[in-house]
Write a protein that holds these residues in place. Structure first.
Motif, PDB file in Angstrom:
ATOM      1  N   LYS A  57       0.809  -1.223   0.000  1.00 29.98           N
ATOM      2  CA  LYS A  57       0.000   0.000   0.000  1.00 29.98           C
ATOM      3  C   LYS A  57       0.844   1.275   0.000  1.00 29.98           C
ATOM      4  CE  LYS A  57      -3.415   0.873   2.705  1.00 29.98           C
ATOM      5  NZ  LYS A  57      -4.730   1.236   2.222  1.00 29.98           N
ATOM      6  N   ARG A  59       1.999   2.313   2.901  1.00 29.89           N
ATOM      7  CA  ARG A  59       1.343   2.893   4.078  1.00 29.89           C
ATOM      8  C   ARG A  59       2.362   3.191   5.171  1.00 29.89           C
ATOM      9  NH1 ARG A  59      -4.181   1.902   6.253  1.00 29.89           N
ATOM     10  NH2 ARG A  59      -4.194   1.866   8.512  1.00 29.89           N
ATOM     11  N   ASN A 147      -6.418   0.072  -1.198  1.00 24.90           N
ATOM     12  CA  ASN A 147      -5.964   1.099  -2.137  1.00 24.90           C
ATOM     13  C   ASN A 147      -4.500   1.430  -1.847  1.00 24.90           C
ATOM     14  OD1 ASN A 147      -7.538   2.155   0.313  1.00 24.90           O
ATOM     15  ND2 ASN A 147      -6.138   3.853  -0.146  1.00 24.90           N
ATOM     16  N   SER A 153     -10.550   5.004  -1.303  1.00 23.21           N
ATOM     17  CA  SER A 153     -10.695   3.577  -1.017  1.00 23.21           C
ATOM     18  C   SER A 153     -11.446   2.886  -2.154  1.00 23.21           C
ATOM     19  CB  SER A 153     -11.456   3.388   0.298  1.00 23.21           C
ATOM     20  OG  SER A 153     -10.717   3.950   1.352  1.00 23.21           O
ATOM     21  N   GLU A 182     -15.799   3.709   4.696  1.00 27.19           N
ATOM     22  CA  GLU A 182     -15.273   2.794   5.687  1.00 27.19           C
ATOM     23  C   GLU A 182     -16.123   2.765   6.960  1.00 27.19           C
ATOM     24  OE1 GLU A 182     -13.818   5.279   4.288  1.00 27.19           O
ATOM     25  OE2 GLU A 182     -11.924   4.672   3.354  1.00 27.19           O
TER      26      GLU A 182
HETATM   27 MG    MG Z   1      -7.910   3.383   4.279  1.00 35.11          MG
END
Ligand code: MG
Ligand code: TXA
Length: 349
Positions: A57, A59, A147, A153, A182
């Motif tokens: 990701k 992230r 994502n 998302s 979400e």
């Molecule tokens: Mg997220």
């Protein structure tokens, strides 16, 4: 290579579910549908597997992941004993779009899942394919939205393919997700207070109705959730073009202001876009007008928002304006995401 399975949203076939579950048990990454958005799953107990979620990701490692379980029987292995308020909210909203942050049992999940916090966010998703996959895998599954970090998302499998194709081992495609935003993330203070870290699929009114004697607070721009919900400090959901929200006056006045700003933007060579409730779409003169749900049904804003934001990127739009959306019910979560997507740029007319 990403292995893909197309399954029915209501009756996912056991072969695809078992094959995807076997990948999870092997420490591989599998994207799967939930009732909110597609998640990117890995066995929450295996640090090497969870580490790959963060790299696939892009992230930041200080943003913890939500753990997904098939039912409450898996919960006691993951969290410390909890009170009556938590129990009541689970009974009211699970399976469903409510993530409850609870004190984690030491060693129950990889420390990467909790980003070193002493708490863990847990939920039971309300989607037949997700529940079948979680039950077949048998392990708690850490799953952020599927994502690339910062992008809207994914609410459809092709969004996952665009962002993560080739970086993950599996993708279960069950068509568009339902809610479109979400889960609501909450933390409890004892048995009497609910703090909303992220608004989402379960509205504040629904929480109040389920726990009338509990008080409720919410993270705001002035008092953001960080450090309680570290993820909220990052830019999220943003399209590549510059998105700005426009507020104030009547719908006609907002539309007139936007059309004038679009005219000026076109003169300086921008490709222009407008995100709007479908009722107002005919008012706008932009290169791309994206209708996003109906004013009569705010839940349709939520269901369409992320695909709408991605549509501007697909068309290469550089300058995007949107009226603010009404904040009743799930509209509050819609405006939370839209404001983040706009990097907090809101013009008052
Ligand atoms: Mg997220
Ligand atoms: O609907 C959803 O929640 C989706 C689907 C896939 O289940 N998942 C999702 O995950 O949105 P993600 O990683 O994109 O967002 C997780 C949010 C972040 O804002 C994170 O900071 C917060 O939950 N969170 C997770 N664990 C937490 C914890 N222990 N304390 C506070 N916040 C936490």
């Amino acid at each position: 290579m990403t292995k893909e399975w197309t399954v029915s949203g209501t009756h996912p076939g056991p072969e695809a579910i078992e094959a995807a579950a076997a990948l999870l048990r092997d420490g591989a990454l599998v994207a799967f549908p939930t009732e909110t958005v597609y998640g990117l799953g890995a066995d929450a107990t295996r640090t090497e597997a969870v580490a790959r979620i963060f790299s696939a990701k892009g992230r930041p490692s200080d943003n913890p992941l939500i753990v997904h379980i098939a039912d409450r029987s898996q919960l006691d292995d993951i969290v410390l004993p909890y009170g009556e308020l938590a129990t009541r909210l689970m009974e009211a909203f699970w399976p469903g779009p409510l993530t409850i942050v609870l004190p984690v049992r030491e060693g129950a999940v990889s420390p990467l899942v909790t980003a070193g916090l002493t708490t863990v966010g847990v939920r039971v998703p309300d989607h037949p394919a997700a529940l079948a996959l979680l039950a077949a895998a048998g392990c708690p599954v850490a799953a952020p939205s599927a994502n690339r970090s910062g992008r809207p998302s994914p609410t459809q499998a092709h969004h996952v393919r665009e962002d993560l194709g080739g970086r993950i081992e599996g993708l279960l495609d069950a068509g568009p997700t339902g809610v479109g935003l979400e889960s609501t993330v909450i933390q409890l203070l004892g048995d009497h207070h609910i703090h909303i870290l992220r608004p989402g699929g379960v509205t504040a009114d629904a929480l109040k109705a389920a726990a009338p004697e509990a008080t409720l607070s919410a993270a705001t721009e002035e008092a953001p959730a960080a450090p309680r919900s570290p993820g909220m400090k990052y830019t999220h959901y943003a399209p590549h073009g510059l998105l700005t929200l426009v507020q104030g006056g009547s719908r006609e006045e907002v539309a007139a202001w936007i059309n004038e700003a679009l005219r000026v933007a076109k003169q300086r060579g921008e490709t222009t876009g407008v995100l709007t409730p479908e009722e107002d779409a005919p008012r706008f003169a932009a290169d791309l007008v994206v209708p996003c749900g109906s004013l009569r049904h705010p839940e349709t804003f939520a269901a369409n928002l992320y695909a709408a934001l991605r549509a501007f990127d697909e068309a290469g739009i550089s300058y995007i304006l949107a009226p603010t959306f009404p904040t009743q019910g799930i509209g509050e979560a819609v405006m939370n995401r839209l404001t983040k997507a706009a990097g907090n740029r809101i013009i008052q007319i």
